[in-house]
Motif scaffolding. Structure first.
Motif, PDB file in Angstrom:
ATOM      1  N   ALA A  40       3.381   1.501  -8.705  1.00 55.52           N
ATOM      2  CA  ALA A  40       4.135   2.759  -8.663  1.00 55.52           C
ATOM      3  C   ALA A  40       5.551   2.531  -8.149  1.00 55.52           C
ATOM      4  O   ALA A  40       6.511   3.120  -8.659  1.00 55.52           O
ATOM      5  CB  ALA A  40       3.402   3.784  -7.808  1.00 55.52           C
ATOM      6  N   GLU A  41       5.691   1.663  -7.159  1.00 52.91           N
ATOM      7  CA  GLU A  41       7.003   1.383  -6.584  1.00 52.91           C
ATOM      8  C   GLU A  41       7.940   0.721  -7.603  1.00 52.91           C
ATOM      9  O   GLU A  41       9.132   0.995  -7.631  1.00 52.91           O
ATOM     10  CB  GLU A  41       6.865   0.506  -5.336  1.00 52.91           C
ATOM     11  CG  GLU A  41       6.174   1.177  -4.164  1.00 52.91           C
ATOM     12  CD  GLU A  41       4.658   1.319  -4.316  1.00 52.91           C
ATOM     13  OE1 GLU A  41       4.052   0.654  -5.208  1.00 52.91           O
ATOM     14  OE2 GLU A  41       4.070   2.112  -3.565  1.00 52.91           O
ATOM     15  N   ASP A  42       7.383  -0.149  -8.442  1.00 50.83           N
ATOM     16  CA  ASP A  42       8.187  -0.815  -9.469  1.00 50.83           C
ATOM     17  C   ASP A  42       8.626   0.167 -10.549  1.00 50.83           C
ATOM     18  O   ASP A  42       9.766   0.132 -11.014  1.00 50.83           O
ATOM     19  CB  ASP A  42       7.409  -1.973 -10.098  1.00 50.83           C
ATOM     20  CG  ASP A  42       7.118  -3.091  -9.107  1.00 50.83           C
ATOM     21  OD1 ASP A  42       7.911  -3.264  -8.156  1.00 50.83           O
ATOM     22  OD2 ASP A  42       6.091  -3.776  -9.270  1.00 50.83           O
ATOM     23  N   ILE A  43       7.707   1.042 -10.950  1.00 48.80           N
ATOM     24  CA  ILE A  43       8.048   2.063 -11.941  1.00 48.80           C
ATOM     25  C   ILE A  43       9.130   2.970 -11.381  1.00 48.80           C
ATOM     26  O   ILE A  43      10.108   3.290 -12.054  1.00 48.80           O
ATOM     27  CB  ILE A  43       6.794   2.874 -12.352  1.00 48.80           C
ATOM     28  CG1 ILE A  43       5.775   1.964 -13.041  1.00 48.80           C
ATOM     29  CG2 ILE A  43       7.184   4.045 -13.264  1.00 48.80           C
ATOM     30  CD1 ILE A  43       4.408   2.595 -13.238  1.00 48.80           C
ATOM     31  N   ALA A  44       8.971   3.360 -10.118  1.00 46.74           N
ATOM     32  CA  ALA A  44       9.951   4.233  -9.465  1.00 46.74           C
ATOM     33  C   ALA A  44      11.335   3.594  -9.454  1.00 46.74           C
ATOM     34  O   ALA A  44      12.332   4.244  -9.780  1.00 46.74           O
ATOM     35  CB  ALA A  44       9.497   4.545  -8.039  1.00 46.74           C
TER      36      ALA A  44
ATOM     37  N   VAL B 197      13.232   7.292  -9.685  1.00 48.92           N
ATOM     38  CA  VAL B 197      12.470   8.350  -9.018  1.00 48.92           C
ATOM     39  C   VAL B 197      11.771   7.742  -7.815  1.00 48.92           C
ATOM     40  O   VAL B 197      11.820   6.530  -7.609  1.00 48.92           O
ATOM     41  CB  VAL B 197      11.438   9.000  -9.982  1.00 48.92           C
ATOM     42  CG1 VAL B 197      12.138   9.702 -11.136  1.00 48.92           C
ATOM     43  CG2 VAL B 197      10.446   7.983 -10.510  1.00 48.92           C
ATOM     44  N   THR B 198      11.119   8.564  -7.030  1.00 48.17           N
ATOM     45  CA  THR B 198      10.398   8.044  -5.872  1.00 48.17           C
ATOM     46  C   THR B 198       9.001   7.593  -6.277  1.00 48.17           C
ATOM     47  O   THR B 198       8.465   8.022  -7.292  1.00 48.17           O
ATOM     48  CB  THR B 198      10.268   9.108  -4.772  1.00 48.17           C
ATOM     49  OG1 THR B 198       9.432  10.171  -5.259  1.00 48.17           O
ATOM     50  CG2 THR B 198      11.631   9.651  -4.344  1.00 48.17           C
ATOM     51  N   ALA B 199       8.414   6.747  -5.448  1.00 50.21           N
ATOM     52  CA  ALA B 199       7.046   6.291  -5.700  1.00 50.21           C
ATOM     53  C   ALA B 199       6.078   7.474  -5.659  1.00 50.21           C
ATOM     54  O   ALA B 199       5.094   7.498  -6.405  1.00 50.21           O
ATOM     55  CB  ALA B 199       6.644   5.226  -4.680  1.00 50.21           C
ATOM     56  N   ALA B 200       6.366   8.461  -4.822  1.00 52.93           N
ATOM     57  CA  ALA B 200       5.510   9.655  -4.754  1.00 52.93           C
ATOM     58  C   ALA B 200       5.506  10.410  -6.087  1.00 52.93           C
ATOM     59  O   ALA B 200       4.459  10.872  -6.547  1.00 52.93           O
ATOM     60  CB  ALA B 200       5.968  10.573  -3.626  1.00 52.93           C
ATOM     61  N   VAL B 201       6.666  10.507  -6.717  1.00 49.94           N
ATOM     62  CA  VAL B 201       6.757  11.162  -8.027  1.00 49.94           C
ATOM     63  C   VAL B 201       5.946  10.372  -9.052  1.00 49.94           C
ATOM     64  O   VAL B 201       5.198  10.946  -9.848  1.00 49.94           O
ATOM     65  CB  VAL B 201       8.231  11.305  -8.479  1.00 49.94           C
ATOM     66  CG1 VAL B 201       8.331  11.659  -9.953  1.00 49.94           C
ATOM     67  CG2 VAL B 201       8.947  12.338  -7.630  1.00 49.94           C
ATOM     68  N   VAL B 202       6.084   9.058  -9.033  1.00 52.19           N
ATOM     69  CA  VAL B 202       5.336   8.225  -9.974  1.00 52.19           C
ATOM     70  C   VAL B 202       3.840   8.404  -9.761  1.00 52.19           C
ATOM     71  O   VAL B 202       3.076   8.580 -10.719  1.00 52.19           O
ATOM     72  CB  VAL B 202       5.726   6.735  -9.859  1.00 52.19           C
ATOM     73  CG1 VAL B 202       4.809   5.861 -10.703  1.00 52.19           C
ATOM     74  CG2 VAL B 202       7.175   6.537 -10.255  1.00 52.19           C
ATOM     75  N   LYS B 203       3.391   8.401  -8.522  1.00 58.11           N
ATOM     76  CA  LYS B 203       1.957   8.565  -8.230  1.00 58.11           C
ATOM     77  C   LYS B 203       1.451   9.916  -8.727  1.00 58.11           C
ATOM     78  O   LYS B 203       0.350  10.013  -9.280  1.00 58.11           O
ATOM     79  CB  LYS B 203       1.702   8.390  -6.733  1.00 58.11           C
ATOM     80  CG  LYS B 203       1.845   6.947  -6.297  1.00 58.11           C
ATOM     81  CD  LYS B 203       1.729   6.783  -4.799  1.00 58.11           C
ATOM     82  CE  LYS B 203       1.981   5.323  -4.412  1.00 58.11           C
ATOM     83  NZ  LYS B 203       2.001   5.107  -2.977  1.00 58.11           N
ATOM     84  N   GLN B 204       2.257  10.958  -8.559  1.00 52.79           N
ATOM     85  CA  GLN B 204       1.880  12.271  -9.080  1.00 52.79           C
ATOM     86  C   GLN B 204       1.807  12.231 -10.611  1.00 52.79           C
ATOM     87  O   GLN B 204       0.869  12.752 -11.214  1.00 52.79           O
ATOM     88  CB  GLN B 204       2.887  13.334  -8.632  1.00 52.79           C
ATOM     89  CG  GLN B 204       2.570  14.718  -9.160  1.00 52.79           C
ATOM     90  CD  GLN B 204       3.658  15.720  -8.834  1.00 52.79           C
ATOM     91  OE1 GLN B 204       4.841  15.375  -8.750  1.00 52.79           O
ATOM     92  NE2 GLN B 204       3.267  16.966  -8.657  1.00 52.79           N
ATOM     93  N   HIS B 205       2.769  11.586 -11.241  1.00 53.85           N
ATOM     94  CA  HIS B 205       2.779  11.479 -12.701  1.00 53.85           C
ATOM     95  C   HIS B 205       1.588  10.650 -13.196  1.00 53.85           C
ATOM     96  O   HIS B 205       1.001  10.956 -14.236  1.00 53.85           O
ATOM     97  CB  HIS B 205       4.086  10.862 -13.193  1.00 53.85           C
ATOM     98  CG  HIS B 205       5.265  11.786 -13.147  1.00 53.85           C
ATOM     99  ND1 HIS B 205       5.335  12.904 -12.361  1.00 53.85           N
ATOM    100  CD2 HIS B 205       6.430  11.748 -13.818  1.00 53.85           C
ATOM    101  CE1 HIS B 205       6.480  13.514 -12.539  1.00 53.85           C
ATOM    102  NE2 HIS B 205       7.176  12.824 -13.430  1.00 53.85           N
ATOM    103  N   LEU B 206       1.223   9.608 -12.451  1.00 50.32           N
ATOM    104  CA  LEU B 206       0.067   8.794 -12.838  1.00 50.32           C
ATOM    105  C   LEU B 206      -1.206   9.629 -12.814  1.00 50.32           C
ATOM    106  O   LEU B 206      -2.055   9.522 -13.705  1.00 50.32           O
ATOM    107  CB  LEU B 206      -0.079   7.588 -11.907  1.00 50.32           C
ATOM    108  CG  LEU B 206       0.998   6.514 -12.013  1.00 50.32           C
ATOM    109  CD1 LEU B 206       0.802   5.453 -10.937  1.00 50.32           C
ATOM    110  CD2 LEU B 206       1.011   5.883 -13.394  1.00 50.32           C
TER     111      LEU B 206
END
Length: 147
Positions: free
Chosen positions: A91-95, A100-109
């Motif tokens: 998630a951190e790499d995608i962010a 975007v933030t890792a939190a946003v990526v985790k929500q999107h996942l």
């Protein structure tokens, strides 16, 4: 041109609005230069282009870069999920790659993992964003659809 096919790897599943398809812009020129650099096309390859002298080029550029519609959120949810599950990206790499933030990526996942049937209903505007968010509490697609 009639033999061109949509790539199954395209992250955008929801079609572009007609205005986006008809738009012109610097991005296309840069894309052709990149393709030439990768030796996917020759530098001398003929590229069809239209010279629009009836409209203000600066205004067209501004519209393309400011007003242009973004990718449907469902497409982004699924694209992030694919990077995570198929490409093994954290998630951190995608962010970091997408600003975007890792939190946003985790929500999107989490949202990218909802039932495909419900995702399509969201794309078709039969569901609001709040509904897929609620369904994402469980990973059980049958239960999501039952609710």
């Amino acid at each position: 041109m009639h033999r061109l096919k949509k790539s199954p790897k395209n992250a955008r599943k929801t079609p572009h609005p007609k205005a986006d398809i008809e738009a012109i812009g610097e991005g296309r020129r840069l894309a052709h230069l990149l393709r030439a650099k990768r030796k996917e096309i020759t530098k001398a390859e003929q590229v069809r282009r239209i010279l629009d002298t009836a409209h203000n080029a600066h205004e067209i550029s501004l519209a393309e870069n400011v007003i242009r519609s973004t990718m449907h959120p469902a497409d982004q949810f699924e694209a992030f999920a694919r990077l995570h599950h198929e490409e093994g990206m954290a998630a951190e790499d995608i962010a970091a790659r997408f600003g975007v933030t890792a939190a946003v990526v985790k929500q999107h996942l989490k949202l990218g993992a909802i039932s495909p049937k419900l995702m399509q209903a969201y794309r078709d505007e039969e569901l609001t964003l709040e509904e897929p968010t609620a369904f994402a509490i469980t990973d059980d697609h049958a239960r999501q659809e039952q609710v």
